[in-house]
Design an enzyme around this catalytic site. Structure first.
Site, PDB file in Angstrom:
ATOM      1  CG  ASP A 175      -0.323  -0.029   2.516  1.00 39.21           C
ATOM      2  OD1 ASP A 175       0.902   0.206   2.578  1.00 39.21           O
ATOM      3  OD2 ASP A 175      -1.010  -0.261   3.522  1.00 39.21           O
ATOM      4  CB  SER A 176       0.193   4.697  -0.856  1.00 37.73           C
ATOM      5  OG  SER A 176      -0.792   5.130   0.073  1.00 37.73           O
ATOM      6  N   GLY A 177       1.036   3.686   2.211  1.00 41.88           N
ATOM      7  CA  GLY A 177       1.387   4.215   3.520  1.00 41.88           C
ATOM      8  C   GLY A 177       0.408   5.265   4.013  1.00 41.88           C
ATOM      9  N   GLY A 178      -0.374   5.823   3.098  1.00 39.01           N
ATOM     10  CA  GLY A 178      -1.263   6.926   3.455  1.00 39.01           C
ATOM     11  C   GLY A 178      -2.301   6.567   4.503  1.00 39.01           C
ATOM     12  CG  PHE A 179      -5.743   3.244   5.657  1.00 36.14           C
ATOM     13  CD1 PHE A 179      -7.001   3.777   5.432  1.00 36.14           C
ATOM     14  CD2 PHE A 179      -5.592   2.318   6.676  1.00 36.14           C
ATOM     15  CE1 PHE A 179      -8.095   3.401   6.212  1.00 36.14           C
ATOM     16  CE2 PHE A 179      -6.676   1.936   7.459  1.00 36.14           C
ATOM     17  CZ  PHE A 179      -7.924   2.471   7.226  1.00 36.14           C
ATOM     18  CG  ASP A 203      -5.941  -5.257   1.887  1.00 39.18           C
ATOM     19  OD1 ASP A 203      -5.594  -4.979   3.040  1.00 39.18           O
ATOM     20  OD2 ASP A 203      -6.513  -4.435   1.139  1.00 39.18           O
ATOM     21  CD  GLN A 235     -10.010   7.561  -1.140  1.00 39.71           C
ATOM     22  OE1 GLN A 235     -11.120   7.588  -0.589  1.00 39.71           O
ATOM     23  NE2 GLN A 235      -9.021   6.760  -0.732  1.00 39.71           N
TER      24      GLN A 235
END
Lengths: 375, 375
Positions: free
Chosen positions: B92-96, B266, B189
């Protein structure tokens, strides 16, 4: 006819190579028994324990009587079925944990009453009840109830506990009722006092047991005291029965005790140390928490027969330990148990070829040489 | 030439059966990706994860950038080597996690600065840095950085975050630089607003991605809202690219989303639920902490293809859960991941034969019928 028997296969000085036959399979000695405290060797599937080379595991009567309860385990088909371990199980008597874990203990001639460390419920353990519980668990090797005290202690106190343990040994033997499919082991007490130990061994031998354990060591005394007591007491034990040193120990303790005639060992140390990031190997103990492993792509030991020692980098294991990931506990418990089995397997082979002294010296030299050089 | 590609094998209503080819192996879809947060699927060896049927696992950029660090993982040969998982990895991008776990976040057009939840150290994540980290990890499927907000939220706030995510999508695409051996996915989004979602999908499609994720769901909204958004948005996604619903979910969510055209999932839920004593099965969810299992000699499901569901009694698993033994977490995580894989495998077969609706109905009926009767 007795279905549990001991065969002495070879000796090398005081060191012994033997085999214990049981209805659930053979136990090659010297043997290390992984501890499955509450019906599981922590962080290991039963087949993983077996694959390390373990012939037998230990179950703790104290823990199992409290949770899930001995009658419950019996109702579920016994401990082997419960934990899916088909091979032999040795159970301790529960006495040691009563002394170390429970609250509000009261010791009398009859037995010991105590409150559970989990929920405060009241329980009683007597020599008879301990045999009964171990029989309900369907244990293959049953230990007598004894009183184990810490060292150092007054001679009078050591003597009192030893004499009580002897009387309990006698009651245990009666309660055991000579069951053919199981073994009953007596436990030598007497602290660090040679004459008390000798008296205990003599008393147990005249009662007659299938095996003889040395209890009351690894309770705070220096290694040299433990070795001195073994030097004094092991020659007093019947040669034709297995000798079991309870609760020992680190690899160096095990080597020293094998050289003094001990056949069986158990200890939580390898799995507990694994859960804390310590690895046993031919390089000695490696502390994986140490920052030196942070960027180390090398495995624990690329020459190890154990794939877990070859496939994961030290950096990865360091990461798992630092992040407290369960997989870290799983891998390091496995590595340590496998190393302990490698050690006793090496000792067996060495005794067979009459080279135990050299094996022990080489093994210790390898530990002393220490870990791989820094990258 | 692009080495990652998607092939649509069959459809059944909106449900899709596909295959993602990557240099590290195929991913059969619908696919469930176990989450390996910090470089390990918790309480599982990598080969155990594979044996459940998983073709791909997910790694969390946020966790890995903090510990052990992306440059470190790269220096150690990438995430696959680091965790000994040879097959595809999606990161994942890390943003969450920045939004849900870190402290003192500051969000600007440029990116987000934050302090680590572990040691308070300062870090920055931008679309470019996220791509860089995921490339250092050697991820096979890279996600764009987006801003994911919880629901319910004001339309204006949803719109702002969606538009920012679109601009970040554009920067991500440039930073990704069309690497042939990896895929880059955009993230739709727009919260629960159909027109904002449509605008987001349109924007992403004109930038052009190898796959399209639906983000910003499973963030507190009821299942019916999630399904309604999927009904509205999935038809807007390019048919020839995989559709990934991020962070979802429970088995019933997955069934519903497959029926609405989602290909990839996931979720930490199966392993986390396992660590808390909850088991997913054809009988629905079973809470092994419940006292009803205390004396139950029956396995979880004697008809299961998974041996862990057949070999251990419910009483034993109850005991492991109650005593908080690591083996309990190990077994139940495995059982849940295997059940999730069984579910997507069943869905794949059903879609191929044009029977997905029946499969979903029968599976739900089986869950509704509930657990085995009391003993």
């Amino acid at each position: 006819m007795k279905q549990v028997s001991f065969t002495l296969v070879a000796t090398d000085g005081a060191a012994r190579r033997g085999r214990i036959d049981t209805p659930r399979g053979d136990i090659q000695t010297p043997a290390f028994m992984p501890v499955g405290t509450a019906g599981t060797v922590k962080a290991m599937y039963p087949e993983q324990v077996r694959e390390t080379g373990a012939d037998i595991v230990l179950g703790n009567t104290y823990h199992l009587m409290l949770r899930p309860g001995a009658e419950r385990v019996a109702g579920l088909g016994g401990l082997h079925t419960f934990m899916d371990w088909e091979r032999p199980i040795l159970t301790d008597s529960g006495g040691f944990q009563v002394m170390s874990l429970s609250q509000l203990r009261k010791l009398t001639e009859h037995g010991v009453t105590f409150k559970s460390h989990i929920d405060g419920s009241s329980h009683e353990l007597t020599p008879e009840r301990s045999i009964k519980i171990q029989t309900l668990l369907d244990s293959d090797i049953i230990m007598q109830l004894d009183e184990c005290i810490s060292l150092p202690a007054e001679r009078k106190e050591i003597e009192r506990a030893m004499e009580l343990s002897l009387r309990w040994a006698d009651r245990s033997k009666s309660a055991f009722n000579n069951q053919a499919n199981r073994a009953l082991f007596g436990i030598v007490q007497g602290g660090d006092d040679a004459s008390l130990r000798a008296r205990s061994a003599q008393g147990l031998t005249s009662i007659g047991f299938d095996g003889y354990a040395v209890g009351g060591l690894a309770v705070g005394e220096p290694q040299e005291v433990m070795f001195r007591v073994l030097d004094e007491i092991v020659p007093e034990l019947p040669e034709d029965r297995p000798h079991y040193l309870m609760g020992v120990g680190k690899p160096d303790d095990i080597l020293g005790a094998i050289g003094r005639g001990i056949d069986m060992f158990d200890c939580v140390h390898p799995t507990r140390a694994g859960r804390h990031g310590h690895v046993y190997s031919r390089f000695g103990v490696i502390n994986l928490k140490n920052a030196r492993h942070k960027d180390d792509h090398r495995p624990i030991d690329e020459a190890s027969p154990n794939s877990n020692c070859r496939r994961f980098s030290r950096a990865y294991l360091h990461h798992l330990v630092r992040t407290e990931e369960i997989l870290g506990a799983m891998i390091l418990s496995q590595i340590n148990l496998a190393y302990y089995q490698e050690l006793v397997q090496g000792a067996r082979a060495a005794i067979e070829r009459g080279g135990f002294t050299d094996f022990a010296a080489q093994t210790r030299a390898s530990w002393s040489a220490g870990d791989l050089p820094l990258l």
